[in-house]
Scaffold this motif. Structure first.
Motif, PDB file in Angstrom:
ATOM      1  N   LYS A   1      78.210   0.209  44.239  1.00 42.98           N
ATOM      2  CA  LYS A   1      78.256  -1.196  43.835  1.00 42.98           C
ATOM      3  C   LYS A   1      77.027  -1.597  43.027  1.00 42.98           C
ATOM      4  CE  LYS A   1      79.560  -5.500  43.614  1.00 42.98           C
ATOM      5  NZ  LYS A   1      78.408  -5.894  42.779  1.00 42.98           N
TER       6      LYS A   1
ATOM      7  N   THR B   1      80.889  -3.938  39.076  1.00 39.65           N
ATOM      8  CA  THR B   1      81.455  -5.155  39.646  1.00 39.65           C
ATOM      9  C   THR B   1      82.453  -4.738  40.729  1.00 39.65           C
ATOM     10  OG1 THR B   1      83.340  -5.216  38.120  1.00 39.65           O
ATOM     11  CG2 THR B   1      81.281  -6.266  37.390  1.00 39.65           C
ATOM     12  N   TYR B   2      82.900  -5.719  41.503  1.00 40.65           N
ATOM     13  CA  TYR B   2      83.894  -5.396  42.532  1.00 40.65           C
ATOM     14  C   TYR B   2      85.220  -4.965  41.906  1.00 40.65           C
ATOM     15  CZ  TYR B   2      81.001  -6.914  46.419  1.00 40.65           C
ATOM     16  OH  TYR B   2      80.006  -6.998  47.356  1.00 40.65           O
ATOM     17  N   ASP B   3      85.562  -5.526  40.773  1.00 39.30           N
ATOM     18  CA  ASP B   3      86.789  -5.110  40.097  1.00 39.30           C
ATOM     19  C   ASP B   3      86.684  -3.660  39.625  1.00 39.30           C
ATOM     20  OD1 ASP B   3      88.086  -7.505  40.496  1.00 39.30           O
ATOM     21  OD2 ASP B   3      87.531  -8.348  38.544  1.00 39.30           O
TER      22      ASP B   3
ATOM     23  N   LEU C   1      84.754  -1.403  40.966  1.00 37.68           N
ATOM     24  CA  LEU C   1      84.743  -0.586  42.175  1.00 37.68           C
ATOM     25  C   LEU C   1      86.159  -0.445  42.744  1.00 37.68           C
ATOM     26  CD1 LEU C   1      82.894   0.987  44.053  1.00 37.68           C
ATOM     27  CD2 LEU C   1      82.499  -1.112  45.360  1.00 37.68           C
ATOM     28  N   ALA C   2      86.939  -1.500  42.630  1.00 33.06           N
ATOM     29  CA  ALA C   2      88.330  -1.447  43.081  1.00 33.06           C
ATOM     30  C   ALA C   2      89.129  -0.457  42.239  1.00 33.06           C
ATOM     31  CB  ALA C   2      88.958  -2.837  43.010  1.00 33.06           C
TER      32      ALA C   2
ATOM     33  N   ALA D   1      89.568  -5.431  45.877  1.00 35.15           N
ATOM     34  CA  ALA D   1      88.217  -5.952  45.657  1.00 35.15           C
ATOM     35  C   ALA D   1      87.739  -6.801  46.830  1.00 35.15           C
ATOM     36  CB  ALA D   1      88.178  -6.760  44.362  1.00 35.15           C
TER      37      ALA D   1
ATOM     38  N   LEU E   1      86.589  -4.548  49.599  1.00 32.77           N
ATOM     39  CA  LEU E   1      85.321  -3.933  49.227  1.00 32.77           C
ATOM     40  C   LEU E   1      84.159  -4.895  49.413  1.00 32.77           C
ATOM     41  CD1 LEU E   1      86.532  -2.096  46.017  1.00 32.77           C
ATOM     42  CD2 LEU E   1      85.779  -0.988  48.125  1.00 32.77           C
ATOM     43  N   ASN E   2      84.383  -6.150  49.064  1.00 30.77           N
ATOM     44  CA  ASN E   2      83.357  -7.175  49.256  1.00 30.77           C
ATOM     45  C   ASN E   2      82.960  -7.281  50.728  1.00 30.77           C
ATOM     46  OD1 ASN E   2      82.333  -9.942  49.851  1.00 30.77           O
ATOM     47  ND2 ASN E   2      82.518 -10.194  47.637  1.00 30.77           N
TER      48      ASN E   2
ATOM     49  N   VAL F   1      80.973  -3.983  51.753  1.00 30.28           N
ATOM     50  CA  VAL F   1      79.633  -3.900  51.174  1.00 30.28           C
ATOM     51  C   VAL F   1      78.688  -4.912  51.816  1.00 30.28           C
ATOM     52  CG1 VAL F   1      78.296  -4.289  49.055  1.00 30.28           C
ATOM     53  CG2 VAL F   1      80.392  -2.914  48.984  1.00 30.28           C
TER      54      VAL F   1
END
Length: 238
Positions: A21, A25-27, A29-30, A37, A40-41, A44
């Motif tokens: 991360k 970005t979370y997108d 990473l997704a 996402a 994942l948020n 993390v």
């Protein structure tokens, strides 16, 4: 798998995701992990742990590939082919991520001792030993003054130089399971010396692992010397 083992793999997955991360970005990473996402948020930021199966997928799949890419990005190779991996071997938090992923990828036998050669392999060996709950041992090119008994391994290199490593005899017991690790494997000469030390101690070998393999020679040489798994996190062209 008991509760402690489940928790360990879940926490390892969170550590891998947090490392990934840092530059995504979370997108992004997704897209990389195939996980939502929003989930994942929460992982993390420590609000919830991933399930065990999902954690295994992160550590064993995404984790290995992305750690290898991160490792490769930190390596510098000069015009003569010398490898500068100081950006890795001095980063203990990164090496702590490598240990569980290496164990999962190569399925090493659980060691009693993690054996390396001084000096650059020590930080990786420490991470591996901590992960497995094993003892750490490192061979040196000189004898410790206060130690009376040593295991010695000696080899004449292609250059004609004779290389000798010494390990206090008390560091490895007969029938111990030994994992040989080093930061880099090129010719395989150092790994052969470490395997000789394990053999002299009447220990068993559970695997050979390096952060970086330069070419195929060293890995092939190690595989000829042991039936245990042999692998590296990333490979460079010689």
């Amino acid at each position: 798998m008991n509760r402690a083992e489940k928790a360990a793999i879940q926490l390892q997955a969170v550590a891998v995701l947090r490392m990934l991360k840092q530059s995504r970005t979370y997108d992004e990473l997704a897209s990389l992990t195939g996980l939502p996402a929003g989930d994942l948020n929460r992982y993390v930021n420590g609000h919830v742990l991933p399930g065990v199966e999902r954690a295994r997928e992160v550590v064993g799949g995404v984790g290995h590939d992305e750690l290898a890419r991160e490792l490769h990005a930190r390596i510098r190779v000069d015009s003569e082919g010398y490898v500068d991996n100081s950006g890795v071997v001095f980063d203990q938090s990164f090496l702590d991520l490598v240990a569980p992923i290496a164990a999962d990828t190569f399925e090493f036998e659980t060691p009693d001792v993690v054996l390396t050669a001084a000096t650059d392999g020590i930080t990786l060996a420490a991470a591996m030993a901590s992960y497995f709950g094993a003892r750490l041992a490192y061979a040196k090119k000189s004898k410790e003054t206060a130690v009376e008994e040593f295991i010695e391994a000696r080899q004449r290199l292609q250059s004609g130089i004779e290389l000798t490593y010494y390990l206090p005899a008390s560091a490895i017991d007969a029938n111990d399971m030994v994992l040989v690790v080093d930061d880099l494997i090129r010719s395989g000469e150092t790994q052969e010396l470490l395997l000789d030390i394990a053999a002299s101690a009447n220990a068993d070998v559970g695997g050979v692992f390096a952060l970086i393999a330069v070419g195929e020679e060293g890995v092939s040489r190690a595989r000829e010397l042991t039936d245990a798994p042999v692998g590296a996190l990333t490979q460079l062209e010689p």
